[in-house]
Design an enzyme around this catalytic site. Structure first.
Site, PDB file in Angstrom:
ATOM      1  N   GLY A  14      14.064 -45.648   9.460  1.00 56.24           N
ATOM      2  CA  GLY A  14      14.172 -47.193  11.094  1.00 56.24           C
ATOM      3  C   GLY A  14      12.611 -47.681  10.704  1.00 56.24           C
ATOM      4  O   GLY A  14      13.464 -48.406  12.158  1.00 56.24           O
ATOM      5  N   HIS A  15      11.497 -46.977  10.596  1.00 58.62           N
ATOM      6  CA  HIS A  15      10.331 -48.423  10.696  1.00 58.62           C
ATOM      7  C   HIS A  15      10.920 -49.379   9.801  1.00 58.62           C
ATOM      8  O   HIS A  15      10.770 -50.705   9.747  1.00 58.62           O
ATOM      9  CB  HIS A  15       9.441 -47.362   9.394  1.00 58.62           C
ATOM     10  N   ASP A  35      17.179 -49.576  -0.694  1.00 59.77           N
ATOM     11  CA  ASP A  35      17.118 -48.130  -0.495  1.00 59.77           C
ATOM     12  C   ASP A  35      18.206 -47.434  -1.653  1.00 59.77           C
ATOM     13  O   ASP A  35      18.870 -47.582  -1.589  1.00 59.77           O
ATOM     14  CB  ASP A  35      17.788 -48.231   0.713  1.00 59.77           C
ATOM     15  N   GLY A  68       7.240 -45.346   6.681  1.00 57.85           N
ATOM     16  CA  GLY A  68       6.962 -44.722   7.345  1.00 57.85           C
ATOM     17  C   GLY A  68       5.899 -43.955   7.644  1.00 57.85           C
ATOM     18  O   GLY A  68       4.965 -43.496   8.039  1.00 57.85           O
ATOM     19  N   HIS A 132     -12.928 -54.022  17.882  1.00 57.35           N
ATOM     20  CA  HIS A 132     -13.817 -55.516  17.441  1.00 57.35           C
ATOM     21  C   HIS A 132     -14.365 -54.357  16.117  1.00 57.35           C
ATOM     22  O   HIS A 132     -14.509 -53.186  16.583  1.00 57.35           O
ATOM     23  CB  HIS A 132     -14.736 -56.197  18.191  1.00 57.35           C
ATOM     24  N   HIS A 141      -1.940 -45.099   9.124  1.00 60.06           N
ATOM     25  CA  HIS A 141      -0.318 -45.713  10.428  1.00 60.06           C
ATOM     26  C   HIS A 141      -0.938 -45.911  11.868  1.00 60.06           C
ATOM     27  O   HIS A 141      -1.525 -44.926  12.144  1.00 60.06           O
ATOM     28  CB  HIS A 141       0.953 -44.701  10.411  1.00 60.06           C
TER      29      HIS A 141
HETATM   30  C1  LIG Z   1       0.840 -33.392  15.618  1.00 62.45           C
HETATM   31  C2  LIG Z   1       2.199 -33.205  14.774  1.00 62.45           C
HETATM   32  C3  LIG Z   1       2.510 -34.504  13.675  1.00 62.45           C
HETATM   33  C4  LIG Z   1       2.095 -31.569  14.496  1.00 62.45           C
HETATM   34  O1  LIG Z   1       3.501 -32.224  13.833  1.00 62.45           O
HETATM   35  P1  LIG Z   1       3.824 -30.295  13.510  1.00 62.45           P
HETATM   36  O2  LIG Z   1       2.746 -30.423  12.332  1.00 62.45           O
HETATM   37  O3  LIG Z   1       5.354 -30.970  13.083  1.00 62.45           O
HETATM   38  O4  LIG Z   1       3.296 -29.374  14.908  1.00 62.45           O
HETATM   39  P2  LIG Z   1       4.617 -28.491  15.233  1.00 62.45           P
HETATM   40  O5  LIG Z   1       5.188 -29.567  16.039  1.00 62.45           O
HETATM   41  O6  LIG Z   1       4.338 -27.121  14.927  1.00 62.45           O
HETATM   42  O7  LIG Z   1       3.114 -27.914  16.484  1.00 62.45           O
HETATM   43  C5  LIG Z   1       2.043 -27.276  16.606  1.00 62.45           C
HETATM   44  C6  LIG Z   1       1.432 -27.222  18.038  1.00 62.45           C
HETATM   45  O8  LIG Z   1       0.933 -28.225  18.546  1.00 62.45           O
HETATM   46  C7  LIG Z   1       1.413 -28.659  19.093  1.00 62.45           C
HETATM   47  N1  LIG Z   1       1.562 -30.548  19.319  1.00 62.45           N
HETATM   48  C8  LIG Z   1       2.055 -30.916  18.564  1.00 62.45           C
HETATM   49  N2  LIG Z   1       1.772 -31.996  18.820  1.00 62.45           N
HETATM   50  C9  LIG Z   1       1.387 -31.985  19.885  1.00 62.45           C
HETATM   51  C10 LIG Z   1       1.054 -33.376  20.742  1.00 62.45           C
HETATM   52  N3  LIG Z   1       0.865 -34.555  20.261  1.00 62.45           N
HETATM   53  N4  LIG Z   1      -0.213 -32.915  21.529  1.00 62.45           N
HETATM   54  C11 LIG Z   1      -0.080 -31.728  22.033  1.00 62.45           C
HETATM   55  N5  LIG Z   1      -0.046 -30.360  20.929  1.00 62.45           N
HETATM   56  C12 LIG Z   1       1.134 -30.632  20.792  1.00 62.45           C
HETATM   57  C13 LIG Z   1       2.487 -27.994  19.560  1.00 62.45           C
HETATM   58  O9  LIG Z   1       2.962 -27.618  20.602  1.00 62.45           O
HETATM   59  C14 LIG Z   1       2.379 -26.345  19.069  1.00 62.45           C
HETATM   60  O10 LIG Z   1       1.492 -24.772  19.764  1.00 62.45           O
HETATM   61  P3  LIG Z   1       1.403 -23.626  19.603  1.00 62.45           P
HETATM   62  O11 LIG Z   1       1.113 -23.848  18.314  1.00 62.45           O
HETATM   63  O12 LIG Z   1       0.600 -23.735  20.288  1.00 62.45           O
HETATM   64  O13 LIG Z   1       3.088 -23.571  20.037  1.00 62.45           O
HETATM   65  C15 LIG Z   1       3.041 -34.463  15.758  1.00 62.45           C
HETATM   66  O14 LIG Z   1       3.315 -33.711  17.278  1.00 62.45           O
HETATM   67  C16 LIG Z   1       3.366 -35.428  16.254  1.00 62.45           C
HETATM   68  O15 LIG Z   1       2.337 -35.655  17.724  1.00 62.45           O
HETATM   69  N6  LIG Z   1       3.264 -36.628  16.347  1.00 62.45           N
HETATM   70  C17 LIG Z   1       3.234 -38.087  16.814  1.00 62.45           C
HETATM   71  C18 LIG Z   1       4.670 -38.473  16.366  1.00 62.45           C
HETATM   72  C19 LIG Z   1       4.563 -40.269  17.119  1.00 62.45           C
HETATM   73  O16 LIG Z   1       3.272 -40.551  17.312  1.00 62.45           O
HETATM   74  N7  LIG Z   1       5.620 -40.977  16.155  1.00 62.45           N
HETATM   75  C20 LIG Z   1       4.645 -42.164  16.278  1.00 62.45           C
HETATM   76  C21 LIG Z   1       5.835 -43.094  14.801  1.00 62.45           C
HETATM   77  S1  LIG Z   1       5.291 -44.595  15.677  1.00 62.45           S
END
Ligand SMILES: CC(C)(COP(=O)(O)OP(=O)(O)OC[C@H]1O[C@@H](n2cnc3c(N)ncnc32)[C@H](O)[C@@H]1OP(=O)(O)O)[C@@H](O)C(=O)NCCC(=O)NCCS
Length: 215
Positions: A14-15, A35, A68, A132, A141
């Site tokens: 996707g990226h 790829d 990505g 800045h 990223h």
């Molecule tokens: C933070 C992140 C990496 C965690 O993923 P993970 O390691 O698989 O963790 P899990 O999904 O098992 O979540 C673990 C805990 O954190 C919480 N959590 C996950 N993401 C969260 C977020 N963004 N904000 C608040 N809580 C979050 C879950 O609800 C879970 O809580 P619990 O243990 O109380 O049930 C992921 O949720 C995230 O936010 N990724 C960013 C994706 C993104 O922005 N992509 C953009 C591409 S351009």
């Protein structure tokens, strides 16, 4: 550099398609995606996808790391078969005195403030702001619509999730993941995953319950 030979885009996830979109908008006429999982005949808007690298056809080639995942992009930068391009979308803006490393993408509507230093193989994704005098380490990223306020130092291979905010003058060490929508209000000095407002480590947010205590 005005040479516009084919741009080798490393990957076709996707990226990589976002990278292709920016490369075309930035003026590259020919793209070639590489790829290893490519299927026969796959293409992106008429640009071919191959599973292995063909021999150079005499044109000057540049490559671009389009994984990505940060660690995969780091590997792509280290193993790139040709010099790395820097891709800047026409709608991206770069303040005076800022620097941007090779293999780095400035996606559409991203902004780099004056005197900021952006490393190699970095993704500054759509609509993000790195203000800045910030420093962003190699292979990090900054996701869609994330905001990094002034004079923040971000380490290597940091993933700042979509819409996350880092307030000014903070430091984030290497290998940190910040969840989507988080607000970072303190320095982060240990690698790990942090979520929420204010951002807290994922594995330390839960209060200790009896279940978690080994009696
Ligand atoms: C933070 C992140 C990496 C965690 O993923 P993970 O390691 O698989 O963790 P899990 O999904 O098992 O979540 C673990 C805990 O954190 C919480 N959590 C996950 N993401 C969260 C977020 N963004 N904000 C608040 N809580 C979050 C879950 O609800 C879970 O809580 P619990 O243990 O109380 O049930 C992921 O949720 C995230 O936010 N990724 C960013 C994706 C993104 O922005 N992509 C953009 C591409 S351009």
């Amino acid at each position: 550099m005005s040479v516009r030979g084919p741009l080798l885009i490393l990957g076709f996830g996707g990226h990589a398609r976002s990278v292709g979109d920016v490369a075309l908008a930035a003026g590259f006429k020919r793209l070639l995606f590489i790829d290893e999982h490519a299927r026969d005949g796959e293409a992106f808007e008429g640009h071919r996808v191959l599973s292995t690298l063909p021999k150079p056809d005499g044109d000057y080639w540049q490559a671009f790391p389009a994984a990505g995942q940060n660690f995969r992009r780091e590997h792509q930068c280290q193993e790139a078969p040709h010099p790395l391009a820097t891709l800047v979308a026409p709608s991206a803006t770069i303040g005076i005195g800022a620097s941007v490393g090779e293999g780095t993408l400035l996606a559409r509507n991203s902004h780099v403030g004056p005197l900021a230093q952006i490393g190699r193989g970095v993704i500054l994704n759509t609509g993000c702001v790195v203000d800045h005098e910030c420093m962003v380490g190699d292979f990090s990223h900054i996701s869609v619509n994330a905001t990094v306020a002034g004079r923040v130092k971000i380490g290597r291979r940091v993933m700042l999730g979509a819409g996350a905010v880092v307030i000014d003058n903070l430091s984030i060490c290497d290998d940190v993941v910040i969840g989507a929508g988080a607000v970072v209000v303190d320095d982060i000095t240990m690698a790990g995953t942090y979520v929420g407002v204010p951002a807290r480590p994922v594995d330390r947010r839960k209060p200790l319950t009896d279940d978690a205590v080994d009696l």
